[in-house]
Design a protein around this motif. Structure first.
Motif, short mmCIF file in Angstrom:
data_model
loop_
_atom_site.label_atom_id
_atom_site.label_comp_id
_atom_site.label_asym_id
_atom_site.label_seq_id
_atom_site.Cartn_x
_atom_site.Cartn_y
_atom_site.Cartn_z
N LYS A 41 69.92 36.39 75.86
CA LYS A 41 70.31 35.39 77.01
C LYS A 41 70.46 36.04 78.39
O LYS A 41 70.39 37.23 78.43
CB LYS A 41 71.44 34.61 76.40
N HIS A 42 70.55 35.30 79.30
CA HIS A 42 70.89 35.92 80.77
C HIS A 42 71.94 35.04 81.43
O HIS A 42 72.14 33.86 80.87
CB HIS A 42 69.52 35.87 81.64
N ARG A 43 72.66 35.58 82.43
CA ARG A 43 73.63 35.01 83.23
C ARG A 43 73.50 35.68 84.51
O ARG A 43 72.95 36.66 84.72
CB ARG A 43 74.97 34.73 82.72
N ALA A 57 69.99 30.59 77.50
CA ALA A 57 68.98 31.38 76.41
C ALA A 57 67.71 31.78 77.39
O ALA A 57 67.66 31.00 78.37
CB ALA A 57 68.53 30.59 75.46
N HIS A 58 67.21 32.75 77.48
CA HIS A 58 65.93 33.21 77.93
C HIS A 58 64.98 32.23 77.92
O HIS A 58 64.72 31.44 77.06
CB HIS A 58 65.41 34.47 77.56
N VAL A 59 64.03 31.93 78.62
CA VAL A 59 63.05 31.02 78.96
C VAL A 59 61.60 32.06 78.92
O VAL A 59 61.21 32.31 79.81
CB VAL A 59 62.92 30.11 80.14
N THR A 80 58.24 37.80 78.37
CA THR A 80 58.87 38.07 79.55
C THR A 80 59.73 36.62 79.97
O THR A 80 59.28 35.70 79.70
CB THR A 80 58.13 38.48 81.02
N CYS A 81 61.17 36.96 80.04
CA CYS A 81 61.70 35.64 80.42
C CYS A 81 61.14 35.16 82.14
O CYS A 81 61.50 36.07 82.83
CB CYS A 81 63.18 36.14 80.49
N THR A 82 60.94 34.00 82.04
CA THR A 82 60.26 33.42 83.60
C THR A 82 61.53 33.22 84.32
O THR A 82 61.21 33.12 85.61
CB THR A 82 59.76 32.22 83.37
N VAL A 83 62.82 33.35 84.00
CA VAL A 83 63.76 33.06 84.85
C VAL A 83 64.38 34.33 85.21
O VAL A 83 64.65 34.78 86.36
CB VAL A 83 65.09 32.33 84.06
N CYS A 84 64.74 35.44 84.46
CA CYS A 84 65.56 36.61 84.64
C CYS A 84 64.42 37.81 84.70
O CYS A 84 65.03 39.06 85.02
CB CYS A 84 66.62 36.82 83.65
N GLY A 85 63.37 37.58 83.98
CA GLY A 85 62.41 38.81 84.10
C GLY A 85 62.45 39.88 83.00
O GLY A 85 61.94 40.79 82.73
ZN LIG Z 1 66.08 35.44 80.89
#
Ligand SMILES: [Zn+2]
Ligand SMILES: [Zn+2]
Length: 406
Positions: A41-43, A57-59, A80-85
């Motif tokens: 996950k990311h924030r 959750a990561h995308v 790779t998470c398209t949101v947080c990298g």
């Molecule tokens: Zn992410």
């Protein structure tokens, strides 16, 4: 008392107002967010005030292979998470060899134990795709030494092979399936059946490697019809054969076909036929529970009349059986082993007189060389004793040279 409560209430209200105002003034700065991530996950966290958004959750994007797996090494892939990298990686398991058969002449290798001297490869096709002209009889054909220090041997297998056994005439591997992806075997530990287990590996031929031995096509082995007259009155009649390059039948052998009733010495008996390879040396006729002795096949007879455990040779022609007198002569024994590449060589034949069989062979043995005394075509084998301390005799009749010498 009421006044006191009122006062406290007022103080609390004022405090709340002041805190709310203070909070309002904080919101006035532009948050400077950076992503914080873990494996799932990311924030976002503001680098100035520490404000945190909720965890999401990561995308994940598509998996990308970063290292292809091989038969020897695991691979890996990442997404790779398209949101947080954030990059997630995982292993790709090693490839397992698939099994099949040779589709053309194929170089095949084996790393054998140091005490293997003559290294043979016995090969066949469980799927019956090997041309009979390339079939080999046990113990197979001698492999070419490729690298002495690594005990590496090679052979060029013909098309259609899907099973091999590596052996030195006495020690052998289990039945090994051929893998098109793996051109080499490593002989490992000996299992409880006293056979070597193997691991699959690969060998890349080098420019200065010797040319590997390769089979030459012989005349194809035809199937011939063998007739059996049954004076035992058995319900079923199987023919177990062996000695052929095409391999042995599996006990209890091939079920025969009834061809009719024939008369032998004035009595009528059921007669059966079965197809056997023309180079089969020996048969046993059986009904699954009872069986004859070993019957050597001979060119002069296409028929055997079985009676109890014994048999006589005969000729079957157009529904008529004629018993033939055959002079089988004396059995031919040979010394076979390292000295002959485990083949039956005329000069190593034992000379038989009334009481003894003798072969005088001058040969310089190396320690560990092996030989045995066997009937022509492996129709039988005998052990040996009284050879002296220079030899040791194993339970299988193989005689090992303990002390090198001529
Ligand atoms: Zn992410
Ligand atoms: Zn902030």
């Amino acid at each position: 008392m009421k006044n006191v409560i009122k006062t406290i209430m007022l103080v609390l209200t004022t405090l709340c107002t002041v805190l709310a105002l203070a909070s309002c003034s904080e919101e006035e700065h532009q948050h400077s967010y950076t992503y914080e991530s873990d494996a799932t996950k990311h924030r976002q966290v503001c680098t100035e005030c520490g404000e945190e958004t909720r965890w999401d959750a990561h995308v994940w994007g598509e998996w990308e292979v970063t290292k292809e797996p091989t038969l020897d090494e695991k691979g890996s892939r990442e997404h790779t998470c398209t949101v947080c990298g954030y990059k997630g990686t995982e292993e790709i398991p090693m490839l397992t060899p698939t099994f099949g058969e040779t589709t053309d002449f194929t170089a095949f290798y084996a790393y054998v134990p140091a005490d293997f001297e003559t290294v043979n490869i016995y090969y066949w096709s469980e799927a019956e795709n090997l041309e009979s002209s390339y079939a080999v009889a046990w113990p197979g054909v001698e492999m070419t030494l490729v690298n002495e220090s690594e005990h590496l041997y090679g052979y060029t297998l013909p098309a259609g092979v899907d099973r091999v056994i590596i052996n030195d005439g006495s020690s052998q591997t289990v039945d090994v399936q051929y893998s098109p992806e793996r051109n080499a075997l490593r002989l490992d530990v000996v299992n409880s059946d006293n056979k070597y287990e193997v691991t699959y590996t690969s060998y890349q031929a080098k420019a200065d490697d010797p040319e590997l031995a390769k089979p030459e096509a012989s005349d194809p082995i035809e199937m011939i019809t063998l007739y059996v007259v049954d004076t035992n009155g058995w319900d079923v009649l199987n023919i177990h054969y062996w000695g052929s390059k095409l391999g042995d039948s599996k006990w209890p052998g091939v079920a025969s076909t009834k061809v009719g009733v024939v008369e032998v010495n004035g009595e009528s008996y059921n007669t059966y036929s079965v197809e056997v390879p023309e180079d089969a040396t020996t048969i046993i006729v059986n009904n699954g529970t009872e069986q004859t002795e070993n019957i050597a096949l001979i060119a002069e007879a296409n028929c055997v009349v079985v009676s109890g455990t014994t048999s006589v040779y005969a000729k079957y022609e157009n529904g008529t059986v004629t018993v033939v007198e055959v002079d089988l002569g004396l059995p031919e024994f040979y010394v076979v082993g390292t000295i002959s590449g485990w083949k039956f060589v005329e000069e190593n034949k034992l000379v038989i007189d009334e009481e003894t069989m003798t072969a005088t062979i001058t040969y310089t043995f190396a320690e560990g060389d092996q030989f045995k005394i066997a009937l022509s075509g492996w129709a039988g084998e005998v052990g040996s004793d009284a050879l002296g301390d220079a030899f040791s005799v194993a339970a299988d009749g193989n005689i090992t040279v303990v002390t090198a010498g001529t």
